[in-house]
Design a protein around this motif. Structure first.
Motif, mmCIF file in Angstrom:
data_model
loop_
_atom_site.group_PDB
_atom_site.id
_atom_site.type_symbol
_atom_site.label_atom_id
_atom_site.label_comp_id
_atom_site.label_asym_id
_atom_site.label_seq_id
_atom_site.Cartn_x
_atom_site.Cartn_y
_atom_site.Cartn_z
ATOM 1 N N TYR A 192 0.838 -1.199 0.000
ATOM 2 C CA TYR A 192 0.000 0.000 0.000
ATOM 3 C C TYR A 192 0.877 1.255 0.000
ATOM 4 C CZ TYR A 192 0.944 0.168 5.069
ATOM 5 O OH TYR A 192 1.542 0.217 6.291
ATOM 6 N N PRO A 193 0.303 2.406 -0.346
ATOM 7 C CA PRO A 193 1.086 3.652 -0.411
ATOM 8 C C PRO A 193 1.689 4.004 0.944
ATOM 9 C CG PRO A 193 -1.009 3.924 -1.543
ATOM 10 C CD PRO A 193 -1.076 2.604 -0.840
ATOM 11 N N GLY A 194 2.913 4.487 0.910
ATOM 12 C CA GLY A 194 3.635 4.785 2.135
ATOM 13 C C GLY A 194 3.061 5.917 2.955
ATOM 14 N N ASN A 195 2.162 6.713 2.378
ATOM 15 C CA ASN A 195 1.571 7.821 3.131
ATOM 16 C C ASN A 195 0.177 7.480 3.667
ATOM 17 O OD1 ASN A 195 0.203 7.784 0.722
ATOM 18 N ND2 ASN A 195 0.404 9.980 0.310
ATOM 19 N N ARG A 196 -0.239 6.210 3.524
ATOM 20 C CA ARG A 196 -1.549 5.826 4.038
ATOM 21 C C ARG A 196 -1.469 5.619 5.540
ATOM 22 N NH1 ARG A 196 -4.132 0.720 1.307
ATOM 23 N NH2 ARG A 196 -4.411 2.233 -0.378
ATOM 24 N N ALA A 197 -2.434 6.151 6.280
ATOM 25 C CA ALA A 197 -2.450 6.026 7.736
ATOM 26 C C ALA A 197 -2.635 4.575 8.154
ATOM 27 C CB ALA A 197 -3.574 6.883 8.311
ATOM 28 N N ASP A 198 -2.010 4.207 9.291
ATOM 29 C CA ASP A 198 -2.101 2.831 9.789
ATOM 30 C C ASP A 198 -3.547 2.428 10.038
ATOM 31 O OD1 ASP A 198 0.615 2.614 9.664
ATOM 32 O OD2 ASP A 198 0.965 2.836 11.810
ATOM 33 N N SER A 199 -4.349 3.342 10.547
ATOM 34 C CA SER A 199 -5.743 3.018 10.864
ATOM 35 C C SER A 199 -6.541 2.669 9.613
ATOM 36 C CB SER A 199 -6.407 4.194 11.588
ATOM 37 O OG SER A 199 -6.342 5.372 10.793
ATOM 38 N N ILE A 200 -6.257 3.355 8.522
ATOM 39 C CA ILE A 200 -6.957 3.082 7.261
ATOM 40 C C ILE A 200 -6.537 1.717 6.727
ATOM 41 C CG2 ILE A 200 -7.248 3.827 4.864
ATOM 42 C CD1 ILE A 200 -6.922 6.698 5.829
ATOM 43 N N GLU A 201 -5.237 1.422 6.795
ATOM 44 C CA GLU A 201 -4.743 0.141 6.300
ATOM 45 C C GLU A 201 -5.287 -1.013 7.143
ATOM 46 O OE1 GLU A 201 -3.068 -2.690 3.982
ATOM 47 O OE2 GLU A 201 -3.438 -0.564 3.583
ATOM 48 N N PHE A 202 -5.369 -0.810 8.458
ATOM 49 C CA PHE A 202 -5.932 -1.837 9.334
ATOM 50 C C PHE A 202 -7.360 -2.176 8.896
ATOM 51 C CE2 PHE A 202 -8.326 -3.197 13.050
ATOM 52 C CZ PHE A 202 -7.491 -4.158 13.610
ATOM 53 N N LYS A 203 -8.150 -1.157 8.631
ATOM 54 C CA LYS A 203 -9.539 -1.368 8.205
ATOM 55 C C LYS A 203 -9.585 -2.158 6.894
ATOM 56 C CE LYS A 203 -13.804 1.187 7.178
ATOM 57 N NZ LYS A 203 -14.437 2.535 7.106
ATOM 58 N N ARG A 204 -8.748 -1.790 5.943
ATOM 59 C CA ARG A 204 -8.723 -2.490 4.651
ATOM 60 C C ARG A 204 -8.344 -3.951 4.820
ATOM 61 N NH1 ARG A 204 -8.079 0.403 -0.253
ATOM 62 N NH2 ARG A 204 -6.716 -1.280 -0.944
ATOM 63 N N MET A 205 -7.330 -4.213 5.652
ATOM 64 C CA MET A 205 -6.870 -5.590 5.838
ATOM 65 C C MET A 205 -7.905 -6.442 6.578
ATOM 66 S SD MET A 205 -4.031 -6.470 4.405
ATOM 67 C CE MET A 205 -3.245 -7.787 5.330
ATOM 68 N N MET A 206 -8.607 -5.863 7.542
ATOM 69 C CA MET A 206 -9.638 -6.621 8.243
ATOM 70 C C MET A 206 -10.795 -6.959 7.302
ATOM 71 S SD MET A 206 -8.330 -7.198 11.095
ATOM 72 C CE MET A 206 -6.616 -6.871 10.652
ATOM 73 N N GLN A 207 -11.159 -6.022 6.448
ATOM 74 C CA GLN A 207 -12.210 -6.299 5.462
ATOM 75 C C GLN A 207 -11.761 -7.381 4.484
ATOM 76 O OE1 GLN A 207 -12.646 -2.277 4.031
ATOM 77 N NE2 GLN A 207 -14.420 -1.851 5.351
ATOM 78 N N SER A 208 -10.492 -7.331 4.100
ATOM 79 C CA SER A 208 -9.946 -8.354 3.211
ATOM 80 C C SER A 208 -9.944 -9.718 3.896
ATOM 81 C CB SER A 208 -8.517 -7.973 2.789
ATOM 82 O OG SER A 208 -7.955 -8.955 1.960
ATOM 83 N N LEU A 209 -9.558 -9.734 5.173
ATOM 84 C CA LEU A 209 -9.556 -10.988 5.930
ATOM 85 C C LEU A 209 -10.949 -11.598 5.977
ATOM 86 C CD1 LEU A 209 -8.285 -13.025 7.993
ATOM 87 C CD2 LEU A 209 -8.917 -11.381 9.764
ATOM 88 N N LYS A 210 -11.937 -10.795 6.281
ATOM 89 C CA LYS A 210 -13.296 -11.307 6.413
ATOM 90 C C LYS A 210 -13.833 -11.866 5.096
ATOM 91 C CE LYS A 210 -14.901 -8.727 10.409
ATOM 92 N NZ LYS A 210 -16.102 -8.171 11.019
ATOM 93 N N SER A 211 -13.437 -11.248 3.992
ATOM 94 C CA SER A 211 -13.944 -11.702 2.697
ATOM 95 C C SER A 211 -13.212 -12.927 2.164
ATOM 96 C CB SER A 211 -13.850 -10.562 1.676
ATOM 97 O OG SER A 211 -12.483 -10.237 1.421
ATOM 98 N N ARG A 212 -12.021 -13.212 2.704
ATOM 99 C CA ARG A 212 -11.185 -14.280 2.129
ATOM 100 C C ARG A 212 -10.977 -15.483 3.040
ATOM 101 N NH1 ARG A 212 -6.037 -10.754 0.438
ATOM 102 N NH2 ARG A 212 -5.305 -12.727 -0.440
ATOM 103 N N ILE A 213 -11.157 -15.326 4.349
ATOM 104 C CA ILE A 213 -10.763 -16.376 5.284
ATOM 105 C C ILE A 213 -11.560 -17.659 5.102
ATOM 106 C CG2 ILE A 213 -12.316 -15.611 7.120
ATOM 107 C CD1 ILE A 213 -8.748 -17.004 7.543
#
Length: 569
Positions: free
Chosen positions: A230-251
């Motif tokens: 992901y882009p280096g200027n993206r906030a950690d909180s935003i990336e956390f949200k994206r990864m959790m949504q990805s986890l839920k859709s793929r697990i």
């Protein structure tokens, strides 16, 4: 009795050694060995009295142990086939999956630039194992063949790969550790690459563009499940949200079942929004995290006399206290853990800082005295404000303002400083704060030991990032790629390399050999394949052999039976 006979084949004479016996009263041929032509027999006779040393022409050494080990586990898992199902091509040259695998092996064993991939490949046993020439693995060929990969297809490949890994090894994907880090690049500032951006680089390289990498790992061996570049200027909180949504859709696809997942994350991702995200939706997740002191002052204030010992076999000398607390708008279970080892480590750092602060304050005090005596006159005259600012700068490190008292005095138009270490302040700090960690979870049924184990498993993903930022194996940097797709492919191969190494580490541990990834690769790099050429330069004979390596090298090789599986002939 043996004899030499001549056979004429297509008009050319060849010689054989034969043995015959009389069976049932009739002579019968029982043994026959080809000796060669008349010229080759002459050479053998001439060389018969020549020392072996004089017959050797040269030898070629190739990397074998580490390379064959990685190739072996990838072959057993069918990694190339998994990738190729998504990227079929005509049966010519190397497949997309083979390009990705070779690059992943390179990242693990001996990371080089893409420009040197062909040269590295030629110096390994891989041409013999794959049957593919080194010229196929030029930088241009690699990028031409992997240009079809994009973020969506990389994710699909990773899902199929992980489904295979989970079922092959019986991995428990119910406890997942999440973390994110970033890697500085050498991409030109004028580049329009969306992924490389200037942000909060954790290596303090604010002068360079940064690329972020988020990881989710599972198990004691930190086997990567999901990743995102992901882009280096993206906030950690935003990336956390994206990864959790990805986890839920793929697990569910990855595990093949309705999974109950507990996510472990660090304090930087604590927020009511993130917890709501985990709890809601068709695939709710549990969580374990840590609280900062300002979020759990009541837990820190519990006297150590109120603690109970943890399992001393697993947590020697450690104790904990459990409470129900209200945090982030919900009732949670909190456990404060007292760890003497952590206390000792923190004290070493604090005492070092105290010594430095004491020396600097003493120096400042002496300079102010010398100015008052007229022995120093140069420079701006100190004021109460400037001295106060200087003292705060000296005491800027954590806990220092709590451990020192000071007073700024104005006398006869001069500013003086007195200071001392606060009596008993360090003892109070040790009792109330040092050595303590406060953890929280929504899983009230977990024991204190289970909560501590889950939270400390976060060390594994941190270890993975440290591995990737190292300089010997698996390192991601330097990143010179300037296209988003190229960066995504580079990160994908780096994570694949790390995944293969973690699986190898797990396989060895199950076989009774517990080693770090670096140690495994270093030991196996000692196992080389040697090809020695003898005889005539224009038509030499070859002898294949291996270096011995250490006893540990031999033990690892025997676990996987590499020499028998890949004899290199």
């Amino acid at each position: 009795m043996g004899s030499i006979i001549k056979k004429v084949i297509k008009g050319k004479p060849y010689y054989y050694y034969t043995e015959s016996k009389r069976i049932d009263g009739k002579p019968k041929l029982v043994n026959q060995k080809y000796l060669g032509s008349a010229d080759s027999l002459l050479q053998k006779v001439l060389f018969a009295g020549t020392p072996l040393q004089n017959r050797a022409l040269y030898s070629r050494e190739a990397d074998y142990g580490d390379v064959a080990l990685l190739y072996d586990i990838a072959s057993r898992l069918g990694i190339v086939s998994v990738i190729d199902r998504h990227f079929p091509k005509r049966g010519q040259g190397a497949s997309v999956g083979m390009y990705i695998l070779i690059e992943a092996i390179n990242r693990a064993a001996h990371p080089t630039s893409m420009a040197n991939l062909e040269q590295w490949y030629a110096g390994t046993c891989l041409p013999l194992l794959t049957g593919l020439g080194a010229h196929l693995f030029s930088s241009q060929n690699f990028w031409n063949n992997t240009a079809c990969l994009d973020v969506q297809t990389i994710q699909a490949v990773e899902d199929d790969m992980l489904r295979l890994v989970v079922h092959t090894y019986g991995l428990d994907a119910g406890e997942i550790v999440y973390d994110a880090s970033n890697f500085f690049t050498y991409i030109d500032s004028s580049s329009t690459c969306a992924c490389a951006q200037r942000g909060h680089d954790k290596a303090k390289r604010t002068d360079l563009k940064t690329v972020g990498l988020a990881l989710m790992v599972a198990g004691d061996y930190a086997i990567p499940l999901l990743h995102e570049t992901y882009p280096g200027n993206r906030a950690d909180s935003i990336e956390f949200k994206r990864m959790m949504q990805s986890l839920k859709s793929r697990i569910q696809y990855i595990t093949g079942a309705q999974a109950t997942v507990t996510v472990v994350f660090d304090r930087g991702n604590n927020s009511e929004e993130n917890m709501r995200l985990l709890e809601q939706g068709p695939v709710p997740c549990h969580y374990v995290g840590g609280l900062k002191r300002n979020q759990s002052a009541d837990m820190f204030s519990i006297p150590k006399s109120g603690y109970t010992a943890l399992d001393q076999d697993r947590f020697p000398g450690q104790s904990a206290c459990r409470r129900r607390i209200k945090a982030y708008g919900r009732e949670l279970t909190a456990v404060v853990v007292d760890n003497p080892n952590l206390l000792e480590a923190q004290l070493r750092g604090i005492l070092a800082d105290v010594g430095k602060a004491n020396a600097k304050l003493l120096g400042l005090q002496q300079r102010l005295l010398l100015r008052a005596k007229g022995e120093i006159s140069k420079g701006a005259k100190p004021t109460r404000a400037s001295v106060g600012k200087a003292v705060k700068h000296v005491l800027r490190h954590e806990y220092m303002e709590r451990l020192f008292t000071y007073e700024i005095i104005e006398k006869d138009d001069f500013v003086l400083l007195t200071f001392a270490q606060s009596p008993g302040a360090l003892d109070i700090l040790c009792e109330q704060e040092l050595g303590k960690t406060v953890l929280f979870t929504d899983r009230d049924e977990l024991t204190n030991e289970q909560i501590v184990c889950l939270y400390r498993s976060a060390w594994h993903v941190g270890s993975g990032f440290r591995q990737m930022k190292g300089t010997s194996h698996l390192h991601v940097r330097p990143i010179f790629h300037w296209k988003d797709s190229s960066i995504a492919i580079h990160m994908f191969t780096c994570v694949l390399a790390y995944r293969l190494c973690c699986l190898l580490r797990m396989e060895l541990a199950r076989a009774g050999v517990s080693l770090s990834i670096n140690k495994i690769l270093e030991e196996m790099s000692k196992l080389k394949s040697i090809t020695t050429f003898f005889g005539e330069p224009d038509k030499p004979e070859k002898v294949h052999s291996f270096t011995v390596g250490s006893e540990l090298t031999q033990s690892i090789e025997q676990v996987f039976n590499l020499k028998k599986t890949y004899p290199v002939r």
